[in-house]
Motif scaffolding. Structure first.
Motif, PDB file in Angstrom:
ATOM      1  N   PHE A  31      -5.285   2.844  -5.366  1.00  0.00           N
ATOM      2  CA  PHE A  31      -4.477   3.099  -4.219  1.00  0.00           C
ATOM      3  C   PHE A  31      -3.808   1.712  -3.870  1.00  0.00           C
ATOM      4  N   TYR A  32      -4.482   0.494  -4.094  1.00  0.00           N
ATOM      5  CA  TYR A  32      -3.542  -0.606  -4.043  1.00  0.00           C
ATOM      6  C   TYR A  32      -2.348  -0.513  -4.976  1.00  0.00           C
ATOM      7  N   GLU A  33      -2.402  -0.198  -6.140  1.00  0.00           N
ATOM      8  CA  GLU A  33      -1.295  -0.220  -7.022  1.00  0.00           C
ATOM      9  C   GLU A  33      -0.013   0.810  -6.655  1.00  0.00           C
ATOM     10  N   ILE A  34      -0.533   1.988  -6.399  1.00  0.00           N
ATOM     11  CA  ILE A  34       0.184   3.040  -5.964  1.00  0.00           C
ATOM     12  C   ILE A  34       0.954   2.871  -4.630  1.00  0.00           C
ATOM     13  N   GLY A  35       0.138   1.947  -3.515  1.00  0.00           N
ATOM     14  CA  GLY A  35       0.671   1.654  -2.537  1.00  0.00           C
ATOM     15  C   GLY A  35       1.520   0.416  -2.490  1.00  0.00           C
ATOM     16  N   GLY A  36       1.107  -0.318  -3.085  1.00  0.00           N
ATOM     17  CA  GLY A  36       1.932  -1.952  -2.786  1.00  0.00           C
ATOM     18  C   GLY A  36       2.417  -2.376  -4.325  1.00  0.00           C
ATOM     19  N   GLY A  37       2.054  -1.817  -5.361  1.00  0.00           N
ATOM     20  CA  GLY A  37       2.378  -2.015  -6.808  1.00  0.00           C
ATOM     21  C   GLY A  37       1.641  -3.271  -7.328  1.00  0.00           C
TER      22      GLY A  37
END
Length: 244
Positions: A31-37
């Motif tokens: 979700f870090y990557e989904i949210g902030g890339g």
């Protein structure tokens, strides 16, 4: 320290996960990557995180027929400027907001309203305590989102119960779907709010639930899932009609 890499860790090694599995095991990194890339993966960004959270009623009062209702907070660059003068918004702030940490706050009523909308594929209801209050029952919003998106979330929340972080709710008498959460409190991070939210029965949802154990010790505390399990066990004996 611009010359040093910043490391954002998961709470455990989860390996490669898709969205449903990430929900089941509560993968922070997903979700870090989904949210902030990250690197070539473009994230939603903080403005879109706020947009979609608001679609589900987060950050606004639910309109329940009780006095003095409060509302949650969705962190944003504007919120940070107002609360932390001179400290700019950073990618880490987006990461932590994406998993519901940092300054992200919700009320139990906000979150149960949101999980109800997830369970029923996008109908955001106005909660009320008076039976047959048609005025409140007619106050709802239908979210313009594809059913397939809800299906993925349903699948992940069911997997959370069958093998993931909410396995305490894997009972023989009802199929439930759930998502757990642990919100750290205070500067010392030695207290946590333990959450579990969900709905049942899985195939034809009728009821949503939220349990929050407030300000428990960060280690060895009784989690919200164990309390919901006790309620399920009690209901299976005393009110089994809710599981039909």
């Amino acid at each position: 320290f611009p010359d040093q890499k910043t490391v954002f860790k998961d709470w455990r090694v989860n390996g490669w996960t898709d969205m449903a599995q990430a929900l089941a095991v509560s993968s922070d990194i997903y979700f870090y990557e989904i949210g902030g890339g990250f690197e070539g993966q473009k994230g939603l960004g903080i403005a879109n995180i706020e947009k979609y959270a608001k679609l589900f009623g987060i950050g606004t009062k639910t309109g329940i027929d009780l006095p003095d209702e409060t509302q949650g907070t969705i962190p944003s660059p504007e919120w940070k400027i107002a609360n932390f003068k001179g400290d700019p918004w950073r990618i880490g702030d987006t990461y932590h907001t994406a998993i519901g940490q940092y300054g992200f706050q919700v009320t139990p009523m906000e979150i149960i309203r949101a999980i109800g909308a997830i369970a029923n594929n996008g109908k955001l209801l106005t909660p009320h305590l008076v039976l047959n209050d048609t005025e409140k029952e007619n106050q709802f919003t239908v979210l313009d989102l594809k059913k397939e998106y809800f299906d993925v979330v349903h699948d992940g929340m069911r997997q959370a119960v069958t093998y993931g972080t909410a396995v305490a709710l894997n009972v023989p008498y009802v199929e439930a779907a759930a998502k757990t959460g642990t919100a750290q409190l205070g500067v010392a991070k030695n207290k946590v709010n333990s959450w579990v939210i969900g709905f049942f029965p899985y195939e034809n949802p009728k009821y949503a639930f939220t349990v929050m154990m407030e300000a428990g010790p960060s280690t060895g505390s009784t989690g919200a899932s164990s309390i919901m399990r006790q309620l399920f066990d009690w209901m299976s004996i005393n009110t089994p009609e809710y599981f039909e």
